[in-house]
Design an enzyme around this catalytic site. Structure first.
Site, PDB file in Angstrom:
ATOM      1  N   LYS A 176     -11.008  -5.020  -4.887  1.00 47.38           N
ATOM      2  CA  LYS A 176     -11.961  -3.917  -5.027  1.00 47.38           C
ATOM      3  C   LYS A 176     -11.318  -2.733  -5.728  1.00 47.38           C
ATOM      4  O   LYS A 176     -11.974  -1.935  -6.357  1.00 47.38           O
ATOM      5  CB  LYS A 176     -12.403  -3.440  -3.633  1.00 47.38           C
ATOM      6  CG  LYS A 176     -13.320  -4.378  -2.913  1.00 47.38           C
ATOM      7  CD  LYS A 176     -13.722  -3.808  -1.557  1.00 47.38           C
ATOM      8  CE  LYS A 176     -12.944  -4.447  -0.430  1.00 47.38           C
ATOM      9  NZ  LYS A 176     -13.362  -4.107   0.908  1.00 47.38           N
ATOM     10  N   LYS A 194       0.831  -1.214   0.000  1.00 46.41           N
ATOM     11  CA  LYS A 194       0.000   0.000   0.000  1.00 46.41           C
ATOM     12  C   LYS A 194       0.859   1.255   0.000  1.00 46.41           C
ATOM     13  O   LYS A 194       0.445   2.280  -0.557  1.00 46.41           O
ATOM     14  CB  LYS A 194      -0.970   0.008   1.184  1.00 46.41           C
ATOM     15  CG  LYS A 194      -2.141  -0.930   0.970  1.00 46.41           C
ATOM     16  CD  LYS A 194      -3.308  -0.594   1.876  1.00 46.41           C
ATOM     17  CE  LYS A 194      -4.507  -1.458   1.591  1.00 46.41           C
ATOM     18  NZ  LYS A 194      -5.554  -1.374   2.605  1.00 46.41           N
ATOM     19  N   LYS A 229      -4.626 -11.245  -7.066  1.00 49.44           N
ATOM     20  CA  LYS A 229      -5.917 -11.488  -6.404  1.00 49.44           C
ATOM     21  C   LYS A 229      -6.989 -10.521  -6.934  1.00 49.44           C
ATOM     22  O   LYS A 229      -6.661  -9.396  -7.347  1.00 49.44           O
ATOM     23  CB  LYS A 229      -5.788 -11.396  -4.876  1.00 49.44           C
ATOM     24  CG  LYS A 229      -5.771 -10.007  -4.337  1.00 49.44           C
ATOM     25  CD  LYS A 229      -6.040  -9.949  -2.833  1.00 49.44           C
ATOM     26  CE  LYS A 229      -6.039  -8.477  -2.430  1.00 49.44           C
ATOM     27  NZ  LYS A 229      -6.345  -8.160  -1.091  1.00 49.44           N
TER      28      LYS A 229
HETATM   29  P1  TYM Z   1     -10.895  -6.343   3.104  1.00 49.14           P
HETATM   30  O1  TYM Z   1     -11.951  -5.322   3.309  1.00 49.14           O
HETATM   31  O2  TYM Z   1      -9.798  -6.040   2.132  1.00 49.14           O
HETATM   32  O3  TYM Z   1     -11.519  -7.720   2.666  1.00 49.14           O
HETATM   33  C1  TYM Z   1     -12.573  -8.340   3.390  1.00 49.14           C
HETATM   34  C2  TYM Z   1     -12.374  -9.856   3.392  1.00 49.14           C
HETATM   35  O4  TYM Z   1     -12.328 -10.369   2.058  1.00 49.14           O
HETATM   36  C3  TYM Z   1     -11.174 -11.196   1.896  1.00 49.14           C
HETATM   37  N1  TYM Z   1     -10.720 -11.094   0.488  1.00 49.14           N
HETATM   38  C4  TYM Z   1     -10.603 -12.139  -0.351  1.00 49.14           C
HETATM   39  N2  TYM Z   1     -10.819 -13.453  -0.184  1.00 49.14           N
HETATM   40  C5  TYM Z   1     -10.609 -14.268  -1.260  1.00 49.14           C
HETATM   41  N3  TYM Z   1     -10.198 -13.807  -2.480  1.00 49.14           N
HETATM   42  C6  TYM Z   1      -9.963 -12.492  -2.683  1.00 49.14           C
HETATM   43  N4  TYM Z   1      -9.584 -12.063  -3.880  1.00 49.14           N
HETATM   44  C7  TYM Z   1     -10.158 -11.586  -1.586  1.00 49.14           C
HETATM   45  N5  TYM Z   1     -10.033 -10.240  -1.446  1.00 49.14           N
HETATM   46  C8  TYM Z   1     -10.373  -9.960  -0.166  1.00 49.14           C
HETATM   47  C9  TYM Z   1     -10.160 -10.621   2.864  1.00 49.14           C
HETATM   48  O5  TYM Z   1      -9.169 -11.580   3.196  1.00 49.14           O
HETATM   49  C10 TYM Z   1     -11.032 -10.255   4.046  1.00 49.14           C
HETATM   50  O6  TYM Z   1     -11.237 -11.386   4.861  1.00 49.14           O
HETATM   51  N6  TYM Z   1      -8.019  -5.653   7.103  1.00 49.14           N
HETATM   52  C11 TYM Z   1      -9.239  -6.275   6.638  1.00 49.14           C
HETATM   53  C12 TYM Z   1     -10.478  -5.788   7.368  1.00 49.14           C
HETATM   54  C13 TYM Z   1     -10.414  -5.959   8.845  1.00 49.14           C
HETATM   55  C14 TYM Z   1     -10.469  -7.193   9.564  1.00 49.14           C
HETATM   56  C15 TYM Z   1     -10.421  -6.837  10.936  1.00 49.14           C
HETATM   57  C16 TYM Z   1     -10.545  -8.530   9.160  1.00 49.14           C
HETATM   58  C17 TYM Z   1     -10.351  -4.958   9.765  1.00 49.14           C
HETATM   59  N7  TYM Z   1     -10.359  -5.486  11.018  1.00 49.14           N
HETATM   60  C18 TYM Z   1     -10.460  -7.813  11.937  1.00 49.14           C
HETATM   61  C19 TYM Z   1     -10.575  -9.508  10.171  1.00 49.14           C
HETATM   62  C20 TYM Z   1     -10.531  -9.147  11.519  1.00 49.14           C
HETATM   63  C21 TYM Z   1      -9.427  -5.939   5.169  1.00 49.14           C
HETATM   64  O7  TYM Z   1      -8.914  -4.975   4.670  1.00 49.14           O
HETATM   65  O8  TYM Z   1     -10.256  -6.749   4.510  1.00 49.14           O
END
Ligand code: TYM
Length: 335
Positions: free
Chosen positions: A201, A116, A198
């Site tokens: 978004k 990032k 991957k």
């Molecule tokens: P975020 O918002 O990027 O994504 C949310 C969830 O989606 C999963 N994910 C995927 N899984 C499979 N294939 C993909 N291409 C893919 N892209 C995203 C992510 O692994 C995630 O589980 N930091 C976290 C948000 C967060 C969080 C937490 C998660 C904040 N606090 C506490 C768990 C526990 C994030 O940015 O996810």
């Protein structure tokens, strides 16, 4: 008969745009599945979202939409604590405390921070650096046993465990050590245009990812243009990242094994298979999209559910924060 206490689950998603099929298959679907057997808390991680510059109007709208999506995937606001992170003040409070138990060196090793900072070179803020500490606070506040996530968040979960272990080592057992829950199929859904990357978004190419609110037409078009290979044989193999990804998506939506897919599509071209994948995704998303449209027409209901979720989350998390502050030695004067 003594009632057995359910184990805790926590997870969160950033409201940076509508979730992709990757978010859905890798995480959200498991959230719903786990909600029947665990005591679950699920958050819209809006505090995390501001580590990248956000337009204020869009952030507000997207937070509300993401909250509606969590209800639309079938989470029951009475059964689970479904809430918005910034509505519960304990998250920012514990994050500060944990910052003081996190080493600069270990935070510097986070690959997502490195990625990032490259992508947003004009805004490498300190929040981006301590992002995993806030995430650790999210998890540890709820004494979560399991954290359903996609494979890309595994390193963040490891640092959360390290912080918890360090804290417990100093003060006795305050935090439950969380385990990642990563599904066997779809933990890493790949881009449709570059299957080595991957699905994300934030991809600038709109054809690379499926949004869970995409129309059936858009879904068909995107799968039709998905990058594959020149072999024209539907089979799971090391050098077939594009087809492997489509098979993963199909399997996640239908429950079919890879062998079943291979035998059913034997002798058929990629065109047929891509349409079948599109159909499976459309069917999987249809009920969710229907519920989402209905929920977005009822902002008063959404607000009521957000209040309920925040209250539940506050009640659980305040207990952990209080315990933690007492252990550290703060002068607590009560109400
Ligand atoms: P975020 O918002 O990027 O994504 C949310 C969830 O989606 C999963 N994910 C995927 N899984 C499979 N294939 C993909 N291409 C893919 N892209 C995203 C992510 O692994 C995630 O589980 N930091 C976290 C948000 C967060 C969080 C937490 C998660 C904040 N606090 C506490 C768990 C526990 C994030 O940015 O996810």
């Amino acid at each position: 008969m003594e009632l057995q206490k359910k184990q805790r689950v926590l997870s969160a998603i950033q409201p940076t745009s509508i979730p992709t099929l990757g978010n859905y298959i890798g995480a959200l679907r498991n959230w719903k599945n786990m909600s029947a057997n665990y005591d679950c808390a699920y958050a819209v991680a809006d505090l995390h979202a501001i580590t990248v510059r956000q337009d204020p109007k869009a952030l507000k709208q997207q937070t509300m939409q993401m909250f509606a999506i969590l209800l639309a995937i079938g989470l029951d606001p009475e059964q689970s604590a479904v809430f918005v992170q910034s509505h519960v003040d304990t998250h920012a409070q514990l994050a500060w405390l944990l910052n003081c138990y996190t080493q600069f060196g270990e935070a510097s090793r986070m690959t997502q921070f490195k990625e990032k900072s490259q992508k947003h070179a004009d805004n490498i803020n300190v929040g981006l650096f301590t992002y995993p500490v806030l995430m650790a606070a999210d998890i540890l506040l709820y004494q979560a046993h399991y954290v359903p996530i996609g494979a890309d968040q595994k390193q963040h979960l490891e640092i959360a465990r390290d912080i918890a272990e360090r804290f417990n080592g100093l003060y006795g057992s305050v935090f439950t050590l969380p385990e990642p829950f990563i599904g066997t199929v779809g933990a890493r859904v790949m881009s449709l245009q570059d299957p080595e990357k991957k699905m994300s978004k934030s991809d600038v190419n709109p054809k690379a990812s499926i949004s869970i609110l995409d129309s059936p037409d858009a879904i068909v078009k995107k799968f039709k243009s998905a990058v594959t290979d020149s072999e024209a044989w539907v089979r799971y193999a090391e050098d077939k990242a594009g087809i492997n990804n489509l098979m993963t998506i199909f399997s996640a939506c239908t429950g079919w094994s890879y062998e079943q897919i291979e035998s059913d599509f034997a002798g058929k071209g990629y065109g047929d298979f891509k349409l079948a994948v599109a159909d499976a995704v459309i069917e999987e998303l249809r009920p969710l999209q229907f519920r989402f449209d209905r929920l977005m027409k009822d902002p008063a209901y959404l607000k009521q559910c957000a209040h309920l979720g925040a209250e539940k989350a506050k009640r659980i998390s305040q207990r952990t924060l209080d315990k933690c502050m007492k252990k550290i030695g703060f002068w607590i004067i009560g109400n």
